[in-house]
Write a protein that holds these residues in place. Structure first.
Motif, PDB file in Angstrom:
ATOM      1  N   UNK A 296      12.797   1.820  -9.831  1.00  0.00           N
ATOM      2  CA  UNK A 296      12.951   0.696  -8.911  1.00  0.00           C
ATOM      3  C   UNK A 296      11.648   0.315  -8.215  1.00  0.00           C
ATOM      4  N   UNK A 297      10.592   1.056  -8.464  1.00  0.00           N
ATOM      5  CA  UNK A 297       9.297   0.712  -7.875  1.00  0.00           C
ATOM      6  C   UNK A 297       8.563  -0.192  -8.850  1.00  0.00           C
ATOM      7  N   UNK A 298       8.849  -1.456  -8.747  1.00  0.00           N
ATOM      8  CA  UNK A 298       8.191  -2.419  -9.642  1.00  0.00           C
ATOM      9  C   UNK A 298       7.924  -3.685  -8.859  1.00  0.00           C
ATOM     10  N   UNK A 299       6.926  -4.420  -9.299  1.00  0.00           N
ATOM     11  CA  UNK A 299       6.552  -5.667  -8.650  1.00  0.00           C
ATOM     12  C   UNK A 299       6.212  -6.681  -9.730  1.00  0.00           C
ATOM     13  N   UNK A 300       6.966  -7.746  -9.771  1.00  0.00           N
ATOM     14  CA  UNK A 300       6.733  -8.786 -10.777  1.00  0.00           C
ATOM     15  C   UNK A 300       6.086  -9.997 -10.131  1.00  0.00           C
ATOM     16  N   UNK A 301       5.005 -10.458 -10.741  1.00  0.00           N
ATOM     17  CA  UNK A 301       4.331 -11.669 -10.241  1.00  0.00           C
ATOM     18  C   UNK A 301       4.957 -12.893 -10.908  1.00  0.00           C
TER      19      UNK A 301
ATOM     20  N   UNK B 267       0.861  -1.171   0.000  1.00  0.00           N
ATOM     21  CA  UNK B 267       0.000   0.000   0.000  1.00  0.00           C
ATOM     22  C   UNK B 267       0.904   1.229   0.000  1.00  0.00           C
ATOM     23  N   UNK B 268       0.358   2.385   0.269  1.00  0.00           N
ATOM     24  CA  UNK B 268       1.163   3.606   0.193  1.00  0.00           C
ATOM     25  C   UNK B 268       2.238   3.687   1.273  1.00  0.00           C
ATOM     26  N   UNK B 269       2.131   2.872   2.324  1.00  0.00           N
ATOM     27  CA  UNK B 269       3.133   2.881   3.386  1.00  0.00           C
ATOM     28  C   UNK B 269       4.362   2.053   3.039  1.00  0.00           C
ATOM     29  N   UNK B 270       4.189   1.024   2.200  1.00  0.00           N
ATOM     30  CA  UNK B 270       5.288   0.130   1.861  1.00  0.00           C
ATOM     31  C   UNK B 270       4.764  -1.278   1.635  1.00  0.00           C
TER      32      UNK B 270
ATOM     33  N   UNK C 272      16.340  10.110  -5.942  1.00  0.00           N
ATOM     34  CA  UNK C 272      15.963  10.040  -4.527  1.00  0.00           C
ATOM     35  C   UNK C 272      14.476  10.364  -4.362  1.00  0.00           C
ATOM     36  N   UNK C 273      13.685   9.884  -5.315  1.00  0.00           N
ATOM     37  CA  UNK C 273      12.247  10.062  -5.220  1.00  0.00           C
ATOM     38  C   UNK C 273      11.700   9.219  -4.056  1.00  0.00           C
ATOM     39  N   UNK C 274      10.432   9.426  -3.740  1.00  0.00           N
ATOM     40  CA  UNK C 274       9.797   8.585  -2.729  1.00  0.00           C
ATOM     41  C   UNK C 274       9.855   7.132  -3.196  1.00  0.00           C
ATOM     42  N   UNK C 275      10.174   6.179  -2.295  1.00  0.00           N
ATOM     43  CA  UNK C 275      10.287   4.784  -2.734  1.00  0.00           C
ATOM     44  C   UNK C 275       8.994   4.216  -3.308  1.00  0.00           C
ATOM     45  N   UNK C 276       7.855   4.791  -2.930  1.00  0.00           N
ATOM     46  CA  UNK C 276       6.590   4.302  -3.466  1.00  0.00           C
ATOM     47  C   UNK C 276       6.120   5.015  -4.714  1.00  0.00           C
ATOM     48  N   UNK C 277       6.913   5.955  -5.234  1.00  0.00           N
ATOM     49  CA  UNK C 277       6.538   6.695  -6.440  1.00  0.00           C
ATOM     50  C   UNK C 277       6.543   5.736  -7.636  1.00  0.00           C
ATOM     51  N   UNK C 278       5.405   5.519  -8.278  1.00  0.00           N
ATOM     52  CA  UNK C 278       5.358   4.568  -9.396  1.00  0.00           C
ATOM     53  C   UNK C 278       6.160   5.007 -10.609  1.00  0.00           C
ATOM     54  N   UNK C 279       6.592   6.262 -10.645  1.00  0.00           N
ATOM     55  CA  UNK C 279       7.336   6.761 -11.807  1.00  0.00           C
ATOM     56  C   UNK C 279       8.825   6.457 -11.725  1.00  0.00           C
ATOM     57  N   UNK C 280       9.338   6.123 -10.542  1.00  0.00           N
ATOM     58  CA  UNK C 280      10.765   5.846 -10.441  1.00  0.00           C
ATOM     59  C   UNK C 280      11.041   4.374 -10.789  1.00  0.00           C
TER      60      UNK C 280
END
Length: 291
Positions: A286-291, A196-199, A276-284
């Motif tokens: 490294x914020x990716x999740x692979x199923x 979620x938005x917290x991590x 150094x964007x927010x770690x939850x920013x979908x535009x950066x």
């Protein structure tokens, strides 16, 4: 005199060099971030940190940056208001989850953040809807273990021993995303990672019931087929409080007030830099999740 705000994408400042971000137009040296990372790399938890140069390592740097900028923001506000530093017990367990990992880290580690917390939340009140009618049935209690991670990879590697005990609590005291996931899985199983938005959340919940002063395992209820749970980050911070005293309701309300205040102030006064964007920013990247 107020420093001129940086140009979009600026990552350095005259007389400062590389910056980790800007707070109300004031550059925050990147050296603070590098020093904080070095302290972690040389500290007792160094074996648990991600490999240097990895995606998880970059996410850790982003997370630490948000903590440092939050500290700098509160230090500036405390100075402007003439506040004194405050010593207080750290937030842990459910309280830390309600406040959010970045806000909690800043609060626990910086007396000026705690001073601003006291100032901002002095007049906070628990919303009437948090108080359950006297006749309402008490929410089921669970023995909960939980931990919030800054990235999917470290959360995916989590074991039950890596989770923090929150003690007996209702699932409604957790953020909605992980509470809903716990409801949909068999009790006592490791659930997550859930984002979620917290991590990234990982948790285990085992049902408990009170017998006088002692707690003992409760009979396992049937798993629900559907749950009506809130989805926004703001709703996740507002717990259902059937099992909380009035004093604890006020504590939860103060944490929500501070989290909202920080969100508003960061949006107005904090400028991030590339990488150094927010770690939850979908535009950066490294914020990716692979199923």
């Amino acid at each position: 005199m107020r420093v001129r705000p940086p140009a979009a994408g600026a990552a350095s400042a005259p007389g400062v060099g590389a910056v980790a971000g800007w707070v109300d137009g004031r550059p925050i040296p990147r050296e603070r971030l590098e020093r904080r990372i070095a302290e972690l790399r040389n500290g007792p938890f160094r074996a648990t940190l991600p490999v240097p140069g990895s995606s998880e390592d970059r996410q850790l740097a982003r997370w630490l940056t948000q903590v440092i900028l939050t500290e700098a923001l509160c230090e500036a506000v405390a100075s402007d208001l003439g506040l004194d530093p405050v010593e207080a017990e750290p937030f842990e367990g459910v309280a830390a989850v309600e406040l959010g990992s970045i806000n909690t880290a800043a609060y626990n580690g910086n007396p000026w953040v705690r001073a601003v917390f006291e100032h901002v939340t002095a007049a906070a009140e628990a919303p009437p809807e948090w108080r359950s009618p006297a006749s309402a049935e008490r929410s089921p209690q669970y023995l909960i273990r939980h931990r919030l991670f800054p990235d999917h990879s470290s959360a995916h590697r989590a074991t039950p021993d890596a989770l923090d005990s929150l003690g007996p609590a209702s699932l409604d005291s957790l953020p909605a995303a992980i509470a809903d996931a716990l409801r949909r899985h068999p009790h006592g199983t490791l659930v997550g990672p859930v984002q979620d938005t917290l991590g990234w959340h990982v948790a285990i919940a085992t049902p408990f019931e009170e017998r006088g002063a002692a707690l003992r395992p409760a009979p396992r209820p049937p798993l629900p087929t559907a749950c009506d749970t809130p989805t926004s980050a703001e709703q996740a911070i507002a717990p259902t409080q059937q099992d909380r005293s009035g004093a604890t309701l006020l504590d939860a309300a103060r944490r929500r007030t501070f989290a909202r205040w920080l969100d508003d102030m960061r949006a107005k006064k904090v400028q991030l830099v590339p990488g150094l964007e927010h770690p939850g920013d979908p535009r950066q990247p490294d914020n990716h999740h692979k199923h």
